[in-house]
Design a protein around this motif. Structure first.
Motif, mmCIF file in Angstrom:
data_model
loop_
_atom_site.group_PDB
_atom_site.id
_atom_site.type_symbol
_atom_site.label_atom_id
_atom_site.label_comp_id
_atom_site.label_asym_id
_atom_site.label_seq_id
_atom_site.Cartn_x
_atom_site.Cartn_y
_atom_site.Cartn_z
ATOM 1 N N ARG A 243 0.842 -1.202 0.000
ATOM 2 C CA ARG A 243 0.000 0.000 0.000
ATOM 3 C C ARG A 243 0.880 1.255 0.000
ATOM 4 N N ALA A 244 1.959 1.191 0.774
ATOM 5 C CA ALA A 244 2.886 2.335 0.789
ATOM 6 C C ALA A 244 3.523 2.524 -0.590
ATOM 7 N N ALA A 245 3.929 1.422 -1.216
ATOM 8 C CA ALA A 245 4.552 1.505 -2.554
ATOM 9 C C ALA A 245 3.595 2.136 -3.559
ATOM 10 N N ASN A 246 2.338 1.699 -3.517
ATOM 11 C CA ASN A 246 1.361 2.266 -4.454
ATOM 12 C C ASN A 246 1.121 3.740 -4.187
ATOM 13 N N ALA A 247 1.132 4.110 -2.910
ATOM 14 C CA ALA A 247 0.936 5.530 -2.579
ATOM 15 C C ALA A 247 2.105 6.364 -3.092
ATOM 16 N N ILE A 248 3.308 5.828 -2.995
ATOM 17 C CA ILE A 248 4.470 6.553 -3.539
ATOM 18 C C ILE A 248 4.322 6.709 -5.056
ATOM 19 N N MET A 249 3.942 5.621 -5.725
ATOM 20 C CA MET A 249 3.817 5.674 -7.191
ATOM 21 C C MET A 249 2.702 6.609 -7.640
ATOM 22 N N LEU A 258 12.400 1.312 -6.475
ATOM 23 C CA LEU A 258 11.395 1.025 -5.441
ATOM 24 C C LEU A 258 11.338 -0.491 -5.293
ATOM 25 N N GLU A 259 12.034 -0.991 -4.280
ATOM 26 C CA GLU A 259 12.236 -2.440 -4.141
ATOM 27 C C GLU A 259 11.553 -2.960 -2.882
ATOM 28 N N ALA A 282 11.102 -7.852 10.287
ATOM 29 C CA ALA A 282 10.026 -7.129 9.609
ATOM 30 C C ALA A 282 9.195 -8.081 8.743
ATOM 31 N N GLY A 283 7.940 -7.743 8.571
ATOM 32 C CA GLY A 283 7.053 -8.522 7.697
ATOM 33 C C GLY A 283 7.287 -8.214 6.233
ATOM 34 N N ALA A 284 7.968 -7.113 5.967
ATOM 35 C CA ALA A 284 8.365 -6.751 4.603
ATOM 36 C C ALA A 284 9.283 -5.542 4.681
ATOM 37 N N TRP A 285 10.105 -5.409 3.645
ATOM 38 C CA TRP A 285 11.033 -4.274 3.582
ATOM 39 C C TRP A 285 10.804 -3.535 2.275
ATOM 40 N N LEU A 286 10.733 -2.229 2.382
ATOM 41 C CA LEU A 286 10.554 -1.401 1.188
ATOM 42 C C LEU A 286 11.694 -0.390 1.138
ATOM 43 N N PHE A 287 12.266 -0.237 -0.050
ATOM 44 C CA PHE A 287 13.384 0.691 -0.204
ATOM 45 C C PHE A 287 13.073 1.618 -1.375
ATOM 46 N N ALA A 288 12.899 2.894 -1.071
ATOM 47 C CA ALA A 288 12.569 3.890 -2.093
ATOM 48 C C ALA A 288 13.747 4.839 -2.245
ATOM 49 N N VAL A 289 14.274 4.921 -3.459
ATOM 50 C CA VAL A 289 15.462 5.728 -3.728
ATOM 51 C C VAL A 289 15.080 6.894 -4.630
ATOM 52 N N THR A 290 15.731 8.019 -4.438
ATOM 53 C CA THR A 290 15.601 9.129 -5.394
ATOM 54 C C THR A 290 16.990 9.494 -5.902
ATOM 55 N N ASP A 291 17.051 9.904 -7.160
ATOM 56 C CA ASP A 291 18.309 10.429 -7.698
ATOM 57 C C ASP A 291 18.073 11.831 -8.270
ATOM 58 N N ALA A 292 17.021 12.477 -7.763
ATOM 59 C CA ALA A 292 16.693 13.815 -8.268
ATOM 60 C C ALA A 292 17.820 14.793 -7.947
ATOM 61 N N LEU A 293 18.125 15.646 -8.903
ATOM 62 C CA LEU A 293 19.124 16.691 -8.673
ATOM 63 C C LEU A 293 18.522 17.831 -7.860
ATOM 64 N N GLY A 379 11.114 -7.869 -5.292
ATOM 65 C CA GLY A 379 10.506 -7.351 -6.506
ATOM 66 C C GLY A 379 10.734 -5.890 -6.746
ATOM 67 N N HIS A 380 10.720 -5.570 -8.051
ATOM 68 C CA HIS A 380 10.718 -4.183 -8.492
ATOM 69 C C HIS A 380 9.244 -3.762 -8.472
ATOM 70 N N VAL A 381 8.736 -3.438 -7.271
ATOM 71 C CA VAL A 381 7.283 -3.321 -7.141
ATOM 72 C C VAL A 381 6.704 -2.090 -7.832
#
Lengths: 466, 466
Positions: A243-249, A258-259, A282-293, A379-381
């Motif tokens: 749900r968090a991943a979808n909210a980010i997207m 977004l892994e 943890a029940g799951a791990w989410l990793f969200a990266v940005t490379d924005a300048l 996964g590359h969610v």
């Protein structure tokens, strides 16, 4: 069936083949052939190849293909042998066409933002060469330090940055291709836009060597992005993390990566590498990266806010590239960590619409319970691309059989949910049996007929992909 | 040559055709046929069509194609008739397949960020429907308020936002296609990634109706961007404006639109619309737009800084969407303004590597002097895509002949500089004569053979594109 060439005929063919390439670029030594018979799928080939050639020029490739075409000899193009589906494994009676010595980067253009490379260039080398000019080649398949740009083109390779930058096809501007009969063509001009012809470029990308031999790749580049920084969050469950991943997207802060790893993998990685930095338990791990300048701080704040709003049990900021690299390395332990469970593992590669991820992941968990083998999913969610890994004991043939069944059922699950049997690894020989799930007989027939136009004698990587 | 159907045969065919579609969706009335015989290329067709059908469903399209296939009757798919290359113009003896009544948008998905539309949906309507859900369909061909998404797919339409977002092909996730024989296929799953099959989707995009009939388009969407704001700058010359454009493209502040008009066009537009907002008397005009949600102020400051550093004679900020819209409207006066010079004009559509723009634009200026006719050029310079417009007097046939020659020489110039004869308009019938400049005989043969696989009887928009 591959043609059989024996006795005097074989001698003549091998002499002609040797003459087609530069001195030292030919061998028929059985050990040399065996060393390049299998890719990282470790699926045994259906028989022995007859020779290995390792040209450095397009002219040599053309000469090899002319010979192969005139004699009807199969040709298997190879690069880094990192493929996971058997696409680069030998076939019986074939010439192994090792392109890994074609390693010239002939151009990095800072005006037109393109790079021109031979197919054997290691993808990471290409990215580094671009970076030296302040430019950026986005696709980063997990294998990129050993896989080649030609192999990436052959499989339309993905990676962790696809969520922001797309797949290899999106970055291929034009290809030089040696057709089955040895003719050299360019698929299109190297311009940003070009609509004069049908899109041959896209047809060759992802064709796994079945349509011709790519001998030069022109890729588009971008100005270099900012440094990678990320938010690493533990969640009580896969459902909350998704749900968090979808909210980010859904929001305007586009992650560059977004892994997700599920609880089974988090546990396995924490056991293998306790210092890897994953949130143990943890029940799951989410990793969200940005490379924005510009705006990276805002991105990170938003990723953290969304994670907390969806019940994250831990939220940490990876504030520099070293932190990010350490966590991406942990993510890449998916396969080795899963192997630790029972000694061996089978890696899947399905892709579904993002909205279907919760249902598919729940069904995979259920499947694991049913078959009594651990299945851990990374996964590359952001792309809906999942790598469920089934662990099994290689000493127990019955477990391998069960793992294979699970493999098949995961692909069926993906197709039932509007997905594909392969998001980025390809079909090779490994997934030929799964094609009927996804492609109708008519579409398969069309594809075979399209190959027939480009490769009328069926010598280009026969028995693969289609 | 189109088949000729006369007398009783024609009556039978027309009755069967009428039965294949819903009541009211068929006509053989000559006025109705004449009204849809020509697209915006205004190239007269080579003969009369036999009927017009305007289905609303894929089933009707399938029935029409089955009939056409069994009888060997050509079919010309049509949408908004906005094409500039004759791709949608009638051919002799053909059924005009008017898809402009297939206007249903069946889905806007806020989780998966896709829209599913029938081919007759006006592109701007699709974009507006997405916007109502906070989503964004990026491609914006100049014709988008009257062209259809099906037509955009057929031509792989571009537009002013390509510099940041790419062309139509980059946004097509999957297609439903009625093949020449009436079979309905889907080109791939609707997932972000999918590598099971060859890339049929990309093959159909840009094929100008020659491979089959697209009856449903699934496009990817993005979260809505920020408001458009821009920097409008006058320069002493095209050369200085191009240097500024290249400097912007080389930096990290990616514009969402980067348009140039040369002195001839600036003068023409200022005469036609003195209040349009262009810098009267400038040697060139450059307009750089940003739609960034974060960092737009920085983008604008950088665009202005670069413009000044490259000798801009005027620099103004278009600070809200209305200002930007007004200036984009001025940019869109390229064709009407150029027509004012001598009453008529021919619009070109070449694309070259960005580094080649200065040489190509200088050569076009030289060409104008040589032929004694005004040539004004506008262009999507971030993509290297130029629209040189040759003005001529329609009352003087010798001027049209000269203009046509210039047209041809501009295409040759583009090819000599590594470019293409068409960046976004397509080939249709207009540019068939230019194909040999760009495509080798072998590549053209391959394309014809690929069409042969999908359309063995050659009924899909014959005489176009290939």
């Amino acid at each position: 069936m591959a043609p059989t060439i024996v006795g005097q005929d074989l001698t003549v063919v091998l002499e002609a083949l040797q003459a087609a390439v530069a001195p030292g670029a030919f061998t028929a030594d059985p050990d040399a052939l065996a060393a390049r018979a299998v890719d990282a799928s470790f699926i045994p080939p259906d028989g022995d190849p007859i020779a290995l050639v390792a040209p450095r020029t397009t002219d040599e490739v053309s000469a090899v293909m002319r010979l192969a075409h005139s004699r009807g000899i199969p040709v298997v193009p190879q690069g880094g042998l990192t493929g996971l589906a058997g696409g680069a494994s030998a076939v019986a009676g074939a010439i192994l066409l090792d392109l890994s010595r074609m390693t010239t980067i002939s151009r990095i253009d800072t005006d037109d933002h393109v790079a021109v490379a031979q197919p054997g260039v290691i993808t990471e080398h290409l990215a580094n060469a671009a970076a030296e000019h302040g430019l950026f080649y986005p696709p980063d398949p997990a294998s990129w330090s050993t896989s080649t740009i030609g192999g990436n083109v052959a499989t339309n390779a993905g990676g962790m940055r696809c969520v922001k930058y797309g797949v290899t096809r999106d970055w291929v501007r034009t290809l030089q291709v040696v057709l089955a009969d040895g003719t050299v063509i360019h698929t299109r001009p190297g311009t940003v836009k070009a609509v004069a012809g049908l899109d041959l470029t896209s047809l060759f990308v992802g064709s796994e060597g079945t349509l011709g031999i790519v001998t030069e790749v022109t890729v588009a580049l971008l100005p270099a992005p900012g440094p990678s920084r990320g938010v690493s969050a533990g969640f009580p469950s896969v459902a909350t993390a998704l749900r968090a991943a979808n909210a980010i997207m859904a929001g305007p802060h586009r992650p560059s990566t977004l892994e997700l790893l599920d609880a089974v993998v988090v546990e396995a990685v924490c056991r293998l590498e306790p210092g890897a930095g994953l949130p143990a338990g943890a029940g799951a791990w989410l990793f969200a990266v940005t490379d924005a300048l510009v705006g990276a701080d805002d991105d990170l704040a938003e990723f953290a806010r969304v994670a907390r709003a969806h019940g994250a049990s831990s939220v940490e900021v990876a504030d520099d590239e070293a932190d990010v690299a350490r966590l991406l390395a942990a993510r890449r332990l998916l396969n080795p960590a899963m192997r630790e469970y029972r000694g061996a593992s089978l890696n899947e590669d399905v892709c579904v619409p993002r909205s279907q991820l919760p249902a598919v992941l729940a069904a995979i968990e259920e499947l694991s319970r049913e078959i009594g083998l651990p299945i851990g999913t990374g996964g590359h969610v952001g792309d809906g691309n999942l790598h469920p890994v089934v662990a099994y004991d290689p000493a127990r043939p019955e477990e391998l059989a069960v793992a294979r069944t699970a493999h098949h059922r995961i692909m069926a699950l993906a197709v039932e949910h509007g997905g594909t049997v392969s998001g980025e690894h390809g079909i090779g020989t490994e997934k030929l049996g799964a094609l009927p799930m996804e492609l109708t007989p008519r579409v398969r027939d069309l594809q075979v007929a399209l190959k027939g136009v480009l490769d009328p004698k069926g010598i280009c990587n026969p028995g693969k992909k289609l």
